[in-house]
Design a protein around this motif. Structure first.
Motif, short mmCIF file in Angstrom:
data_model
loop_
_atom_site.label_atom_id
_atom_site.label_comp_id
_atom_site.label_asym_id
_atom_site.label_seq_id
_atom_site.Cartn_x
_atom_site.Cartn_y
_atom_site.Cartn_z
N HIS A 101 45.59 72.48 -8.20
CA HIS A 101 45.17 73.58 -7.33
C HIS A 101 46.28 74.62 -7.27
O HIS A 101 47.46 74.28 -7.28
N VAL A 102 45.88 75.90 -7.20
CA VAL A 102 46.83 77.00 -7.13
C VAL A 102 46.36 77.98 -6.06
O VAL A 102 45.17 78.30 -5.99
N ASP A 103 47.28 78.43 -5.22
CA ASP A 103 47.04 79.50 -4.25
C ASP A 103 47.98 80.64 -4.59
O ASP A 103 49.14 80.40 -4.97
N ALA A 104 47.52 81.87 -4.40
CA ALA A 104 48.38 83.03 -4.63
C ALA A 104 48.11 84.05 -3.54
O ALA A 104 46.97 84.22 -3.10
N ARG A 105 49.19 84.75 -3.13
CA ARG A 105 49.07 85.76 -2.08
C ARG A 105 50.15 86.81 -2.26
O ARG A 105 51.17 86.57 -2.92
N SER A 106 49.92 87.94 -1.63
CA SER A 106 50.95 88.98 -1.60
C SER A 106 52.00 88.57 -0.57
O SER A 106 51.76 87.67 0.24
N PRO A 107 53.16 89.21 -0.55
CA PRO A 107 54.17 88.88 0.45
C PRO A 107 53.66 89.06 1.89
O PRO A 107 54.14 88.39 2.80
N SER A 108 52.67 89.92 2.08
CA SER A 108 52.11 90.12 3.43
C SER A 108 51.09 89.04 3.80
O SER A 108 50.63 88.98 4.93
N GLY A 109 50.69 88.21 2.83
CA GLY A 109 49.78 87.11 3.10
C GLY A 109 48.36 87.32 2.63
O GLY A 109 47.53 86.43 2.76
N THR A 110 48.05 88.46 2.05
CA THR A 110 46.71 88.72 1.53
C THR A 110 46.48 87.92 0.25
O THR A 110 47.36 87.91 -0.63
N ASP A 111 45.33 87.28 0.12
CA ASP A 111 45.01 86.53 -1.10
C ASP A 111 44.99 87.45 -2.30
O ASP A 111 44.50 88.58 -2.23
N VAL A 112 45.54 86.95 -3.40
CA VAL A 112 45.48 87.66 -4.68
C VAL A 112 45.01 86.70 -5.75
O VAL A 112 45.03 85.48 -5.57
N ASP A 113 44.60 87.24 -6.87
CA ASP A 113 44.13 86.43 -7.99
C ASP A 113 45.29 85.62 -8.56
O ASP A 113 46.34 86.20 -8.91
N PRO A 114 45.15 84.30 -8.64
CA PRO A 114 46.26 83.47 -9.16
C PRO A 114 46.67 83.85 -10.58
O PRO A 114 47.87 83.83 -10.89
N ALA A 115 45.73 84.21 -11.44
CA ALA A 115 46.09 84.58 -12.82
C ALA A 115 46.91 85.87 -12.82
O ALA A 115 47.88 85.98 -13.58
N ALA A 116 46.55 86.83 -11.98
CA ALA A 116 47.29 88.08 -11.90
C ALA A 116 48.70 87.82 -11.35
O ALA A 116 49.68 88.41 -11.84
N CYS A 117 48.79 86.94 -10.37
CA CYS A 117 50.10 86.60 -9.81
C CYS A 117 50.95 85.90 -10.86
O CYS A 117 52.15 86.20 -11.00
N ALA A 118 50.37 85.00 -11.63
CA ALA A 118 51.11 84.30 -12.69
C ALA A 118 51.64 85.30 -13.71
O ALA A 118 52.80 85.20 -14.14
#
Length: 124
Positions: A101-118
Protein backbone atom coordinates in the motif's frame (compact mmCIF):
# COMPACT_ATOMS: atom_id res chain seq x y z
CA UNK A 1 -68.92 -16.59 49.49
CA UNK A 2 -66.44 -19.44 49.64
CA UNK A 3 -66.93 -20.11 45.92
CA UNK A 4 -66.44 -16.46 45.13
CA UNK A 5 -63.17 -16.40 47.11
CA UNK A 6 -61.83 -19.56 45.53
CA UNK A 7 -62.81 -18.31 42.07
CA UNK A 8 -61.17 -14.95 42.72
CA UNK A 9 -58.06 -16.66 44.09
CA UNK A 10 -57.88 -18.83 40.96
CA UNK A 11 -58.14 -15.78 38.71
CA UNK A 12 -55.40 -13.97 40.59
CA UNK A 13 -53.13 -17.00 40.55
CA UNK A 14 -53.52 -17.51 36.79
CA UNK A 15 -51.16 -14.68 35.71
CA UNK A 16 -48.58 -15.82 38.26
CA UNK A 17 -48.77 -19.37 36.96
CA UNK A 18 -48.18 -18.13 33.43
CA UNK A 19 -45.00 -16.36 34.52
CA UNK A 20 -43.45 -19.48 35.95
CA UNK A 21 -44.05 -21.66 32.94
CA UNK A 22 -42.61 -19.44 30.23
CA UNK A 23 -41.53 -21.30 27.13
CA UNK A 24 -37.98 -20.50 26.12
CA UNK A 25 -37.31 -21.02 22.42
CA UNK A 26 -34.26 -23.14 21.59
CA UNK A 27 -31.14 -21.19 20.60
CA UNK A 28 -30.77 -20.68 16.89
CA UNK A 29 -27.61 -21.46 14.99
CA UNK A 30 -25.27 -18.49 14.56
CA UNK A 31 -25.39 -17.18 11.02
CA UNK A 32 -21.89 -16.37 9.82
CA UNK A 33 -21.54 -13.33 7.54
CA UNK A 34 -20.05 -14.07 4.14
CA UNK A 35 -16.29 -13.53 3.89
CA UNK A 36 -15.21 -10.09 2.73
CA UNK A 37 -13.15 -9.40 -0.36
CA UNK A 38 -9.46 -10.34 -0.25
CA UNK A 39 -6.98 -7.65 0.79
CA UNK A 40 -5.75 -7.50 -2.80
CA UNK A 41 -9.10 -5.96 -3.77
CA UNK A 42 -8.11 -2.78 -1.93
CA UNK A 43 -4.63 -2.33 -3.38
CA UNK A 44 -4.10 0.07 -6.22
CA UNK A 45 -1.77 -1.09 -8.96
CA UNK A 46 1.31 1.03 -9.28
CA UNK A 47 5.01 1.02 -9.99
CA UNK A 48 5.94 0.61 -6.31
CA UNK A 49 3.74 -2.38 -5.50
CA UNK A 50 5.83 -5.44 -4.72
CA UNK A 51 9.05 -3.43 -4.23
CA UNK A 52 11.22 -4.18 -1.23
CA UNK A 53 12.92 -1.63 1.04
CA UNK A 54 16.22 -1.89 -0.83
CA UNK A 55 14.60 -0.97 -4.14
CA UNK A 56 12.77 1.97 -2.54
CA UNK A 57 15.98 3.38 -1.05
CA UNK A 58 17.71 2.96 -4.44
CA UNK A 59 14.89 4.93 -6.06
CA UNK A 60 14.35 7.67 -3.44
CA UNK A 61 17.39 7.70 -1.16
CA UNK A 62 17.37 7.38 2.61
CA UNK A 63 13.83 7.42 4.02
CA UNK A 64 12.82 10.26 6.31
CA UNK A 65 11.09 7.70 8.57
CA UNK A 66 11.64 3.96 8.92
CA UNK A 67 9.08 2.53 11.34
CA UNK A 68 9.14 -1.19 12.08
CA UNK A 69 6.38 -3.04 13.88
CA UNK A 70 5.64 -6.72 14.28
CA UNK A 71 3.94 -7.24 10.92
CA UNK A 72 4.49 -4.00 9.00
CA UNK A 73 7.27 -1.63 8.03
CA UNK A 74 6.54 1.94 6.98
CA UNK A 75 9.02 3.93 4.96
CA UNK A 76 8.41 7.65 4.41
CA UNK A 77 10.11 9.68 1.73
CA UNK A 78 9.73 13.45 1.23
CA UNK A 79 11.31 16.25 -0.77
CA UNK A 80 9.32 19.39 0.03
CA UNK A 81 6.90 18.83 -2.87
CA UNK A 82 5.29 15.63 -1.64
CA UNK A 83 5.38 12.99 1.09
CA UNK A 84 5.15 9.31 0.19
CA UNK A 85 4.38 6.58 2.73
CA UNK A 86 5.09 3.01 1.62
CA UNK A 87 3.73 0.14 3.74
CA UNK A 88 5.59 -3.15 3.46
CA UNK A 89 4.27 -6.53 4.59
CA UNK A 90 5.88 -9.95 4.27
CA UNK A 91 3.93 -12.07 1.77
CA UNK A 92 4.75 -15.19 3.82
CA UNK A 93 6.66 -16.09 6.96
CA UNK A 94 10.39 -15.68 6.38
CA UNK A 95 9.94 -13.70 3.15
CA UNK A 96 11.19 -10.16 2.53
CA UNK A 97 8.48 -7.51 3.17
CA UNK A 98 7.22 -5.79 0.03
CA UNK A 99 5.07 -2.74 -0.67
CA UNK A 100 1.36 -3.53 -0.50
CA UNK A 101 0.00 0.00 0.00
CA UNK A 102 1.17 3.54 -0.78
CA UNK A 103 -0.17 6.92 0.38
CA UNK A 104 0.99 10.24 -1.03
CA UNK A 105 0.21 13.82 -0.05
CA UNK A 106 1.45 17.35 -0.42
CA UNK A 107 3.28 18.93 2.53
CA UNK A 108 -0.02 20.63 3.45
CA UNK A 109 -1.74 17.22 3.67
CA UNK A 110 -3.76 17.20 0.44
CA UNK A 111 -3.85 13.79 -1.27
CA UNK A 112 -1.77 13.52 -4.43
CA UNK A 113 -1.29 10.78 -6.99
CA UNK A 114 1.30 8.29 -5.66
CA UNK A 115 2.86 7.80 -9.11
CA UNK A 116 3.28 11.56 -9.55
CA UNK A 117 4.80 11.83 -6.09
CA UNK A 118 7.20 8.96 -6.85
CA UNK A 119 8.31 10.76 -10.02
CA UNK A 120 8.80 14.02 -8.08
CA UNK A 121 10.87 12.20 -5.46
CA UNK A 122 13.11 10.70 -8.13
CA UNK A 123 13.63 14.07 -9.83
CA UNK A 124 14.72 15.69 -6.53
Amino acid sequence: MKTLRSGLASLLALPLAACGSAIVPPPQAQIQPPPGPPASAFTRPGPLMGSDARKLTQMFGTPRLDIRETTVRKLQFANGRCVLDAYLYAPARGKEPVVTHVDARSPSGTDVDPAACASALQAK
